[in-house]
Design a protein around this motif. Structure first.
Motif, short mmCIF file in Angstrom:
data_model
loop_
_atom_site.label_atom_id
_atom_site.label_comp_id
_atom_site.label_asym_id
_atom_site.label_seq_id
_atom_site.Cartn_x
_atom_site.Cartn_y
_atom_site.Cartn_z
N ASN A 75 -54.32 32.36 -67.07
CA ASN A 75 -54.48 32.84 -68.77
C ASN A 75 -54.16 31.52 -69.53
O ASN A 75 -54.02 30.38 -69.03
CB ASN A 75 -53.50 33.96 -68.95
CG ASN A 75 -51.98 33.70 -68.69
OD1 ASN A 75 -51.59 32.71 -69.45
ND2 ASN A 75 -51.48 34.61 -67.96
N ALA A 76 -54.50 31.67 -70.67
CA ALA A 76 -54.49 30.71 -71.71
C ALA A 76 -52.92 30.48 -71.94
O ALA A 76 -52.48 29.19 -72.25
CB ALA A 76 -54.97 30.78 -72.96
N THR A 77 -52.05 31.55 -72.03
CA THR A 77 -50.39 31.25 -72.28
C THR A 77 -49.81 30.31 -71.31
O THR A 77 -49.16 29.28 -71.67
CB THR A 77 -49.90 32.64 -72.24
OG1 THR A 77 -50.47 33.53 -73.14
CG2 THR A 77 -48.38 32.64 -72.84
N THR A 99 -51.82 32.86 -86.18
CA THR A 99 -52.21 32.68 -84.77
C THR A 99 -51.78 33.86 -84.01
O THR A 99 -50.91 34.61 -84.48
CB THR A 99 -51.88 31.49 -83.85
OG1 THR A 99 -52.40 31.26 -82.79
CG2 THR A 99 -50.68 31.09 -84.00
N PHE A 100 -52.15 34.11 -82.76
CA PHE A 100 -51.93 35.10 -81.78
C PHE A 100 -50.41 34.84 -81.34
O PHE A 100 -50.38 33.74 -81.21
CB PHE A 100 -52.91 35.23 -80.66
CG PHE A 100 -52.41 36.38 -79.84
CD1 PHE A 100 -52.09 37.60 -80.46
CD2 PHE A 100 -52.29 36.24 -78.40
CE1 PHE A 100 -51.41 38.75 -79.53
CE2 PHE A 100 -52.16 37.11 -77.61
CZ PHE A 100 -51.69 38.37 -78.02
N ALA A 102 -48.92 34.67 -78.69
CA ALA A 102 -48.93 33.99 -77.68
C ALA A 102 -48.73 32.39 -77.73
O ALA A 102 -47.90 31.96 -77.05
CB ALA A 102 -49.98 34.23 -76.82
N THR A 103 -49.21 31.75 -78.81
CA THR A 103 -49.18 30.58 -79.15
C THR A 103 -47.69 29.89 -79.14
O THR A 103 -47.26 29.05 -78.54
CB THR A 103 -49.86 30.05 -80.37
OG1 THR A 103 -51.40 30.83 -80.36
CG2 THR A 103 -50.26 28.40 -80.49
N VAL A 145 -54.34 25.18 -83.80
CA VAL A 145 -55.12 26.23 -83.29
C VAL A 145 -56.68 26.39 -84.10
O VAL A 145 -56.64 26.50 -85.43
CB VAL A 145 -54.54 27.77 -83.54
CG1 VAL A 145 -55.31 29.02 -83.28
CG2 VAL A 145 -53.14 27.87 -82.82
N ASP A 171 -54.79 24.73 -79.04
CA ASP A 171 -55.14 26.21 -78.66
C ASP A 171 -56.68 26.44 -79.10
O ASP A 171 -56.74 26.70 -80.16
CB ASP A 171 -54.07 27.31 -79.24
CG ASP A 171 -54.27 28.45 -78.85
OD1 ASP A 171 -55.50 28.93 -78.37
OD2 ASP A 171 -53.29 29.30 -78.88
N ALA A 173 -58.26 28.98 -77.77
CA ALA A 173 -58.55 30.12 -77.42
C ALA A 173 -60.00 30.76 -77.59
O ALA A 173 -60.65 31.50 -77.11
CB ALA A 173 -57.66 31.12 -77.43
N HIS A 174 -60.28 30.52 -79.10
CA HIS A 174 -61.50 31.11 -79.77
C HIS A 174 -62.58 30.37 -79.84
O HIS A 174 -63.61 30.80 -80.10
CB HIS A 174 -61.27 31.44 -81.03
CG HIS A 174 -59.61 32.24 -81.43
ND1 HIS A 174 -59.39 32.32 -82.67
CD2 HIS A 174 -59.30 32.91 -80.58
CE1 HIS A 174 -58.33 33.45 -82.65
NE2 HIS A 174 -58.37 33.67 -81.23
N SER A 195 -59.06 30.45 -73.61
CA SER A 195 -58.85 31.70 -73.21
C SER A 195 -60.04 32.43 -72.48
O SER A 195 -61.03 32.41 -73.08
CB SER A 195 -57.97 32.55 -73.91
OG SER A 195 -57.96 33.83 -73.39
N HIS A 197 -59.65 35.53 -71.33
CA HIS A 197 -59.23 37.10 -71.45
C HIS A 197 -60.31 37.96 -71.76
O HIS A 197 -61.30 37.71 -72.27
CB HIS A 197 -57.99 37.32 -72.60
CG HIS A 197 -57.53 38.67 -72.46
ND1 HIS A 197 -57.96 39.62 -73.59
CD2 HIS A 197 -56.63 39.21 -71.73
CE1 HIS A 197 -57.16 40.69 -73.31
NE2 HIS A 197 -56.54 40.45 -72.15
N LYS A 200 -62.20 38.05 -74.94
CA LYS A 200 -62.61 36.88 -75.40
C LYS A 200 -64.30 36.88 -75.18
O LYS A 200 -64.86 37.55 -74.25
CB LYS A 200 -62.25 35.79 -74.90
CG LYS A 200 -60.61 35.76 -75.42
CD LYS A 200 -60.23 35.56 -76.72
CE LYS A 200 -58.67 34.94 -76.79
NZ LYS A 200 -57.72 35.88 -77.03
N GLY A 207 -57.88 34.81 -67.61
CA GLY A 207 -58.07 33.61 -67.05
C GLY A 207 -58.02 32.67 -68.28
O GLY A 207 -57.76 33.03 -69.61
N PHE A 329 -55.16 37.39 -87.99
CA PHE A 329 -53.61 37.54 -87.04
C PHE A 329 -52.66 38.11 -88.23
O PHE A 329 -52.39 37.07 -88.98
CB PHE A 329 -53.12 36.44 -86.45
CG PHE A 329 -54.17 36.09 -85.28
CD1 PHE A 329 -54.01 37.12 -83.84
CD2 PHE A 329 -54.83 35.18 -85.12
CE1 PHE A 329 -54.99 36.77 -82.99
CE2 PHE A 329 -55.82 34.98 -84.26
CZ PHE A 329 -55.77 35.74 -82.80
#
Ligand SMILES: *Cc1c(COP(=O)(O)O)cnc(C)c1O
Length: 409
Positions: A75-77, A99-100, A102-103, A145, A171, A173-174, A195, A197, A200, A207, A329
């Motif tokens: 995962n990205a985390t 941000t989410f 998780a960051t 991010v 990050d 992720a997006h 990410s 996930h 996404k 992942g 967010f």
């Protein structure tokens, strides 16, 4: 088609949708190709530990990101943490609060201290002035991010980081498949993290990936994500953050579908724009058409001072219509536990933005007709914003009175 406020489901009308429509619904994939890959992995009995599907996935992600190295992760985390460990970061990590969570959590879990800075009110991303306002001698790194897939001002941030002699990482992720100044996201800072996930635009069920042009760093991260095994030793030992072959089979099939998902997302975005254009107090977060974007998020901004109805009430009202939106967010990280009490800060632009944004359904499962119906509800709610708010307030008061008959309302 709802015509009056009384038609709204929150006031007893029939919900617009029978089956909920959602943000983050999985995009269509070619199932046969997915099952072919899964069968191939099962036939050959290579299910994890950097198998052929993971290797192929890493090559394709590296290509898309325009970099030499990709380490696929669970995962990205974990991917963010692998970099922090590899780079031996200690102290404060400057990052946006927009941000989410998780960051921030990823860093805090390692004993690092997230230090939130404000964002540029127009972009929602961190920029040089916001970062400089919170840099101290304890700052170990800057973590940007690419909010909603729109890249941070990468060159300016790289310069600040270089001047300070501290690393910068992202990050992303997006932002798979996105670009800035014509250069693909993935090659900026020390590393960037994607990410994959399930929600996404590219999914590996779960992942993530670290991408970088730094071969040595990639080697260390590769070792760290597999119990420290490999040519690059590291005093941190290692953990297990590998992507499985099943995840890679999904990731590859999802990458196959990315061009189509992007095309459909852009069409959806354009339709939302056309439908909500010129609605006072409502705007869509824009994308630079000269860049590559994945358009995985359609972000509607509500200016309550114009509409009379705020984002939260609009979200509730849409939920009653079975239109499930997301507040990407909000609350912002600094407004959440444990950060709100551990390290209270005020970040006016972040707070304003977080309070006004709503991600609305898109993706390949969302049809043009769905979008017209969603927009019909939004138009009604917003043009009748003050009436809706007033009725909502009366209803809430009535409910309180029922719950507590002694209460004067
Ligand atoms: C989804 C997301 C993450 C977390 O990704 P996982 O793969 O679920 O760990 C991190 N940061 C942002 C901005 C995200 O949207």
């Amino acid at each position: 088609m709802k015509r009056s406020v009384s038609d709204l489901a929150v006031f007893g009308g029939r919900p617009e949708f029978l089956n909920p429509i959602l943000v983050g619904q999985p995009n269509n994939i070619d199932r046969r190709r997915f099952f072919d890959r899964m069968n191939w992995a099962l036939d050959n009995q290579w299910l994890s530990n950097g198998g052929p599907l993971v290797q192929e996935f890493e090559e394709r992600v590296a290509d898309l990101a325009g970099v030499r190295n990709c380490v696929a992760t669970c995962n990205a985390t974990a991917a963010l943490q692998l970099y922090a460990r590899a780079a031996r970061l200690t102290g404060e990590i400057v990052m946006p609060s927009m941000t989410f969570v998780a960051t921030a959590h990823a860093m805090r879990w390692l004993g690092l201290k997230p230090v939130f800075c404000d964002v540029d009110p127009d972009t929602g991303c961190i920029g040089v002035p916001q970062v400089e306002a919170v840099l101290t001698e304890r700052t170990a790194a800057i973590l940007g991010v690419h909010l909603w897939g729109r890249a941070c001002p990468v060159d300016e941030l790289e310069k600040v980081a270089a001047d300070r002699g501290i690393p910068l990482f992202f990050d992303a992720a997006h932002a798979i498949g996105c670009s800035t100044s014509g250069r693909p996201v993935g090659g900026f800072g020390a590393v960037e993290v994607f990410s994959f996930h399930a929600t996404k635009v590219v999914s590996a069920f779960e992942g993530g990936a670290v991408v970088t042009d730094d071969d040595e760093l990639a080697g260390q991260i590769r070792a760290l994500h597999n119990f420290g095994i490999g040519p690059y030793g590291h005093e941190a030992g290692g953990t297990n953050a590998k992507l499985s072959e099943a995840g890679a089979a999904m990731g590859l099939t999802s990458l196959d579908a990315l061009p189509e998902a992007t095309r459909r997302n852009e069409e959806n975005y354009d339709l939302y724009r056309a439908e909500l254009d010129e609605l006072p107090g409502v705007s869509l977060v824009e994308f630079d058409r000269r860049e590559r974007n994945n358009y995985q998020y359609v972000i509607v901004k509500i200016d309550e001072s114009v509409t009379g109805i705020g984002r939260d009430l609009l979200q509730e009202l849409l939920a009653a219509e079975k239109i499930v939106t997301k507040r990407y967010f909000s609350p912002a990280c600094h407004e959440l536990a444990p950060y709100a009490t551990e390290n209270p800060v005020e970040l006016p632009h972040t707070e304003n933005l977080a309070r006004s944004v709503l991600a609305v359904p898109t993706g390949t499962r969302t049809t043009a007709e769905d979008i017209r119906r969603v927009c019909g509800v939004i138009r009604l709610a917003v043009t009748e914003g003050r009436t809706v708010r007033e009725r909502w307030r009366r209803r809430e008061n009535a409910e309180h009175a029922l719950a507590d008959p002694g209460r004067v309302v």
